[in-house]
Scaffold this motif. Structure first.
Motif, PDB file in Angstrom:
ATOM      1  N   MET A 194      27.018  66.886  -1.200  1.00  0.00           N
ATOM      2  CA  MET A 194      25.892  67.828  -1.111  1.00  0.00           C
ATOM      3  C   MET A 194      25.248  68.074  -2.470  1.00  0.00           C
ATOM      4  O   MET A 194      24.037  68.288  -2.547  1.00  0.00           O
ATOM      5  CB  MET A 194      26.349  69.150  -0.504  1.00  0.00           C
ATOM      6  N   LEU A 195      26.031  68.036  -3.534  1.00  0.00           N
ATOM      7  CA  LEU A 195      25.438  68.186  -4.860  1.00  0.00           C
ATOM      8  C   LEU A 195      24.450  67.062  -5.151  1.00  0.00           C
ATOM      9  O   LEU A 195      23.444  67.265  -5.829  1.00  0.00           O
ATOM     10  CB  LEU A 195      26.530  68.205  -5.936  1.00  0.00           C
ATOM     11  N   LEU A 196      24.727  65.883  -4.626  1.00  0.00           N
ATOM     12  CA  LEU A 196      23.847  64.733  -4.853  1.00  0.00           C
ATOM     13  C   LEU A 196      22.658  64.683  -3.903  1.00  0.00           C
ATOM     14  O   LEU A 196      21.618  64.114  -4.229  1.00  0.00           O
ATOM     15  CB  LEU A 196      24.649  63.431  -4.721  1.00  0.00           C
ATOM     16  N   ASN A 197      22.822  65.263  -2.706  1.00  0.00           N
ATOM     17  CA  ASN A 197      21.794  65.111  -1.666  1.00  0.00           C
ATOM     18  C   ASN A 197      21.143  66.405  -1.226  1.00  0.00           C
ATOM     19  O   ASN A 197      20.487  66.441  -0.187  1.00  0.00           O
ATOM     20  CB  ASN A 197      22.418  64.439  -0.433  1.00  0.00           C
ATOM     21  N   HIS A 198      21.310  67.478  -1.960  1.00  0.00           N
ATOM     22  CA  HIS A 198      20.746  68.757  -1.532  1.00  0.00           C
ATOM     23  C   HIS A 198      19.217  68.717  -1.591  1.00  0.00           C
ATOM     24  O   HIS A 198      18.633  68.187  -2.536  1.00  0.00           O
ATOM     25  CB  HIS A 198      21.271  69.890  -2.426  1.00  0.00           C
ATOM     26  N   PRO A 199      18.555  69.279  -0.571  1.00  0.00           N
ATOM     27  CA  PRO A 199      17.088  69.266  -0.543  1.00  0.00           C
ATOM     28  C   PRO A 199      16.440  69.969  -1.734  1.00  0.00           C
ATOM     29  O   PRO A 199      15.349  69.593  -2.155  1.00  0.00           O
ATOM     30  CB  PRO A 199      16.749  69.997   0.768  1.00  0.00           C
ATOM     31  N   ASP A 200      17.096  70.993  -2.293  1.00  0.00           N
ATOM     32  CA  ASP A 200      16.543  71.674  -3.465  1.00  0.00           C
ATOM     33  C   ASP A 200      16.541  70.790  -4.702  1.00  0.00           C
ATOM     34  O   ASP A 200      15.839  71.067  -5.663  1.00  0.00           O
ATOM     35  CB  ASP A 200      17.336  72.954  -3.771  1.00  0.00           C
ATOM     36  N   ARG A 201      17.329  69.720  -4.667  1.00  0.00           N
ATOM     37  CA  ARG A 201      17.388  68.782  -5.792  1.00  0.00           C
ATOM     38  C   ARG A 201      16.695  67.464  -5.465  1.00  0.00           C
ATOM     39  O   ARG A 201      16.958  66.441  -6.090  1.00  0.00           O
ATOM     40  CB  ARG A 201      18.839  68.512  -6.177  1.00  0.00           C
ATOM     41  N   GLY A 202      15.858  67.477  -4.455  1.00  0.00           N
ATOM     42  CA  GLY A 202      15.091  66.283  -4.109  1.00  0.00           C
ATOM     43  C   GLY A 202      15.696  65.442  -3.001  1.00  0.00           C
ATOM     44  O   GLY A 202      15.195  64.387  -2.688  1.00  0.00           O
ATOM     45  N   GLY A 203      16.779  65.906  -2.409  1.00  0.00           N
ATOM     46  CA  GLY A 203      17.412  65.166  -1.315  1.00  0.00           C
ATOM     47  C   GLY A 203      16.688  65.387   0.003  1.00  0.00           C
ATOM     48  O   GLY A 203      15.827  66.262   0.138  1.00  0.00           O
ATOM     49  N   SER A 204      17.068  64.625   0.978  1.00  0.00           N
ATOM     50  CA  SER A 204      16.450  64.703   2.296  1.00  0.00           C
ATOM     51  C   SER A 204      17.077  65.828   3.127  1.00  0.00           C
ATOM     52  O   SER A 204      18.305  65.932   3.203  1.00  0.00           O
ATOM     53  CB  SER A 204      16.645  63.370   3.020  1.00  0.00           C
ATOM     54  N   PRO A 205      16.260  66.659   3.786  1.00  0.00           N
ATOM     55  CA  PRO A 205      16.818  67.692   4.662  1.00  0.00           C
ATOM     56  C   PRO A 205      17.617  67.096   5.834  1.00  0.00           C
ATOM     57  O   PRO A 205      18.619  67.663   6.249  1.00  0.00           O
ATOM     58  CB  PRO A 205      15.587  68.435   5.178  1.00  0.00           C
ATOM     59  N   LEU A 206      17.195  65.947   6.342  1.00  0.00           N
ATOM     60  CA  LEU A 206      17.926  65.304   7.429  1.00  0.00           C
ATOM     61  C   LEU A 206      19.312  64.874   6.966  1.00  0.00           C
ATOM     62  O   LEU A 206      20.311  65.105   7.660  1.00  0.00           O
ATOM     63  CB  LEU A 206      17.152  64.082   7.949  1.00  0.00           C
ATOM     64  N   ILE A 207      19.396  64.272   5.790  1.00  0.00           N
ATOM     65  CA  ILE A 207      20.687  63.830   5.260  1.00  0.00           C
ATOM     66  C   ILE A 207      21.590  65.040   5.016  1.00  0.00           C
ATOM     67  O   ILE A 207      22.777  65.018   5.353  1.00  0.00           O
ATOM     68  CB  ILE A 207      20.499  63.015   3.963  1.00  0.00           C
ATOM     69  N   ALA A 208      21.038  66.104   4.456  1.00  0.00           N
ATOM     70  CA  ALA A 208      21.822  67.311   4.202  1.00  0.00           C
ATOM     71  C   ALA A 208      22.344  67.896   5.513  1.00  0.00           C
ATOM     72  O   ALA A 208      23.500  68.337   5.593  1.00  0.00           O
ATOM     73  CB  ALA A 208      20.985  68.338   3.454  1.00  0.00           C
ATOM     74  N   THR A 209      21.518  67.878   6.544  1.00  0.00           N
ATOM     75  CA  THR A 209      21.934  68.378   7.850  1.00  0.00           C
ATOM     76  C   THR A 209      23.079  67.542   8.403  1.00  0.00           C
ATOM     77  O   THR A 209      24.055  68.078   8.937  1.00  0.00           O
ATOM     78  CB  THR A 209      20.741  68.353   8.836  1.00  0.00           C
ATOM     79  N   LYS A 210      22.968  66.227   8.278  1.00  0.00           N
ATOM     80  CA  LYS A 210      24.022  65.347   8.774  1.00  0.00           C
ATOM     81  C   LYS A 210      25.321  65.529   7.985  1.00  0.00           C
ATOM     82  O   LYS A 210      26.406  65.454   8.543  1.00  0.00           O
ATOM     83  CB  LYS A 210      23.568  63.880   8.726  1.00  0.00           C
ATOM     84  N   ILE A 211      25.229  65.745   6.688  1.00  0.00           N
ATOM     85  CA  ILE A 211      26.420  65.977   5.873  1.00  0.00           C
ATOM     86  C   ILE A 211      27.108  67.258   6.317  1.00  0.00           C
ATOM     87  O   ILE A 211      28.331  67.299   6.498  1.00  0.00           O
ATOM     88  CB  ILE A 211      26.049  66.026   4.369  1.00  0.00           C
ATOM     89  N   ASN A 212      26.333  68.318   6.529  1.00  0.00           N
ATOM     90  CA  ASN A 212      26.898  69.584   6.997  1.00  0.00           C
ATOM     91  C   ASN A 212      27.491  69.439   8.395  1.00  0.00           C
ATOM     92  O   ASN A 212      28.553  69.983   8.691  1.00  0.00           O
ATOM     93  CB  ASN A 212      25.841  70.683   6.983  1.00  0.00           C
ATOM     94  N   GLU A 213      26.803  68.701   9.252  1.00  0.00           N
ATOM     95  CA  GLU A 213      27.294  68.474  10.610  1.00  0.00           C
ATOM     96  C   GLU A 213      28.615  67.704  10.580  1.00  0.00           C
ATOM     97  O   GLU A 213      29.535  68.011  11.342  1.00  0.00           O
ATOM     98  CB  GLU A 213      26.238  67.709  11.410  1.00  0.00           C
ATOM     99  N   ALA A 214      28.716  66.729   9.698  1.00  0.00           N
ATOM    100  CA  ALA A 214      29.960  65.956   9.586  1.00  0.00           C
ATOM    101  C   ALA A 214      31.106  66.846   9.127  1.00  0.00           C
ATOM    102  O   ALA A 214      32.220  66.782   9.662  1.00  0.00           O
ATOM    103  CB  ALA A 214      29.763  64.802   8.614  1.00  0.00           C
ATOM    104  N   LYS A 215      30.858  67.706   8.141  1.00  0.00           N
ATOM    105  CA  LYS A 215      31.903  68.620   7.655  1.00  0.00           C
ATOM    106  C   LYS A 215      32.331  69.568   8.766  1.00  0.00           C
ATOM    107  O   LYS A 215      33.525  69.757   9.007  1.00  0.00           O
ATOM    108  CB  LYS A 215      31.407  69.408   6.458  1.00  0.00           C
ATOM    109  N   ASP A 216      31.370  70.139   9.457  1.00  0.00           N
ATOM    110  CA  ASP A 216      31.690  71.068  10.542  1.00  0.00           C
ATOM    111  C   ASP A 216      32.477  70.375  11.648  1.00  0.00           C
ATOM    112  O   ASP A 216      33.436  70.942  12.190  1.00  0.00           O
ATOM    113  CB  ASP A 216      30.412  71.681  11.117  1.00  0.00           C
ATOM    114  N   TYR A 217      32.099  69.154  11.969  1.00  0.00           N
ATOM    115  CA  TYR A 217      32.785  68.407  13.016  1.00  0.00           C
ATOM    116  C   TYR A 217      34.243  68.152  12.638  1.00  0.00           C
ATOM    117  O   TYR A 217      35.152  68.383  13.424  1.00  0.00           O
ATOM    118  CB  TYR A 217      32.066  67.077  13.280  1.00  0.00           C
TER     119      TYR A 217
END
Length: 114
Positions: free
Chosen positions: A85-108
Motif C-alpha cells: 500500500m505504501l507503493l500503490n496508495h492513490p494519494d501517492r499517485g497509485g491507482s484507486p482500483l489497485i488500492a481497493t484490490k490490495i485492501n480486499e485481498a488483505k480483508d479476505y
C-alpha cells in the motif's frame, strides 16, 4: 564554379559508402540486440502475475496480490499489505482500483484465518 557539382556528387557517394559500411558492420550487432530485448521482455517480468482480476476474490488471487503464501501468519499478511500500500496508495499517485484490490485481498485473507 563548374567543378562544384562534381565535388558534391563525390561527397554524396562517399557519405553513402560510409553509411553502407556502418550499416553492414553494425547490422549484426543490432540483430543481437533485438533478440536480447525480446528475451528481456518475455523473461524479465515472468515472476509477476499476468492477468486481470477475478470477479470474486479467491484465496489464490489474494495471495498473489499480497505476495504471501496461503499459510502466512496474520503479521506477515499485515506487513505485506503495508509494504504494497505504501507503493500503490492513490494519494501517492497509485491507482484507486489497485488500492481497493490490495485492501480486499488483505480483508479476505484475514477473514479466512482462525
Amino acid at each position: 564554379m563548374p567543378g562544384t557539382g562534381l565535388i558534391l556528387a563525390g561527397l554524396g557517394l562517399a557519405a553513402i559508402g560510409y553509411g553502407g559500411r556502418f550499416l553492414k558492420r553494425y547490422a549484426k550487432n543490432a540483430e543481437n540486440l533485438y533478440k536480447k530485448v525480446e528475451t528481456l521482455q518475455s523473461g524479465a517480468l515472468s515472476g509477476y502475475y499476468r492477468g486481470g482480476f477475478e470477479q470474486k476474490m479467491t484465496k489464490r488471487e489474494a495471495c498473489l496480490i499480497l505476495g504471501v503464501s496461503p499459510s502466512s501468519s496474520q503479521a506477515k499478511i499485515k506487513q505485506a499489505h503495508k509494504r504494497i500500500m505504501l507503493l500503490n496508495h492513490p494519494d501517492r499517485g497509485g491507482s484507486p482500483l489497485i488500492a481497493t484490490k490490495i485492501n480486499e485481498a488483505k480483508d479476505y485473507l484475514e477473514s479466512k484465518k482462525p
